[in-house]
Design a protein around this motif. Sequence first.
Motif, short mmCIF file in Angstrom:
data_model
loop_
_atom_site.label_atom_id
_atom_site.label_comp_id
_atom_site.label_asym_id
_atom_site.label_seq_id
_atom_site.Cartn_x
_atom_site.Cartn_y
_atom_site.Cartn_z
N CYS A 68 0.85 -1.19 0.00
CA CYS A 68 0.00 0.00 0.00
C CYS A 68 0.88 1.24 0.00
O CYS A 68 1.98 1.25 0.56
CB CYS A 68 -0.89 0.01 1.23
SG CYS A 68 -2.37 -1.01 1.10
N ASP B 10 -2.14 5.62 1.84
CA ASP B 10 -3.20 4.63 2.11
C ASP B 10 -2.94 3.92 3.44
O ASP B 10 -3.88 3.65 4.20
CB ASP B 10 -3.27 3.60 0.98
CG ASP B 10 -3.89 4.18 -0.29
OD1 ASP B 10 -4.54 5.24 -0.21
OD2 ASP B 10 -3.71 3.57 -1.37
N LEU B 11 -1.68 3.59 3.70
CA LEU B 11 -1.34 2.93 4.96
C LEU B 11 -1.65 3.84 6.14
O LEU B 11 -2.13 3.39 7.18
CB LEU B 11 0.13 2.53 4.97
CG LEU B 11 0.62 1.77 6.20
CD1 LEU B 11 -0.18 0.49 6.40
CD2 LEU B 11 2.10 1.45 6.09
N VAL C 267 -1.87 -4.70 -1.34
CA VAL C 267 -3.01 -4.82 -2.24
C VAL C 267 -2.72 -5.99 -3.17
O VAL C 267 -1.67 -6.06 -3.79
CB VAL C 267 -3.21 -3.53 -3.07
CG1 VAL C 267 -4.35 -3.71 -4.06
CG2 VAL C 267 -3.49 -2.35 -2.15
N THR D 284 -7.32 -6.09 0.00
CA THR D 284 -6.34 -5.36 0.79
C THR D 284 -6.15 -6.11 2.11
O THR D 284 -7.12 -6.32 2.85
CB THR D 284 -6.78 -3.92 1.07
OG1 THR D 284 -6.95 -3.24 -0.16
CG2 THR D 284 -5.73 -3.19 1.90
#
Length: 233
Positions: A157, A161-162, A185, A207
């Motif tokens: 990721c 996003d993390l 992902v 995910t």
Amino acid sequence: MFCKKCGSQIPDNSAFCPECGAAVSAAQAEPEAAEQPSNAPEAPAAKPAMDKKRLTGIIAVGAAALVVIIILVAILAGGGKGWEKVLKKEMNCARTGDSEPLAELIPDKMYEAIADYYDVDAEDLKEYFIDEYLSDGSMLDDDYTFLKYEVTKEKDCSSSDLKDIKEYLKERGISSKDDVKEAVVVKVKIYFKDEDGDRDDTKGEFTFVKIDGKWYDYELIESVCYAAYYMSW
């Protein structure tokens, strides 16, 4: 003995050669050392050094054995990527057509944290999630048969996003930011066939997040949170 200069024979213990007058050295004048008795014990023979090729071979065999041991330990310990185990369980649900086991991929302490955040009962939440979000227990239409799946792509990721994942989980009391080490992902191709035997393949994206050393399906966690949210109305 003989003179080293002229070669004439010289009587023992003579200081000078009687022919040429050359001085006799002390080393020449000393009598030869007595031979050791024949029954004297022989010195033990030195052991031959190990052949270099043989030593290399032994080392190579030992290294190969060590590699085999490491592989066996990894297999017995359930080696491999942790998220692959979660994906395999999910795909097994697709294979059997029973989605209820997906609820067990979320531990009770996670249900409790989510239930506490949304002010609902944890046991009721799990039952509601199974009944309302895992449908009637069937992942596939009766007209379709699951064949197989394959991972087509895997990537970490992004940092943004993390960060969002960490904040989402922390806000709901599921984990602290420090507990979340990584997320990936994974793109998967799933092969089906219909009742006529025709292929009807599809693609999916998952995910997976690693929380406190264990992997979970992040979308599955979100689904439980959505269920808790609607229960709280």
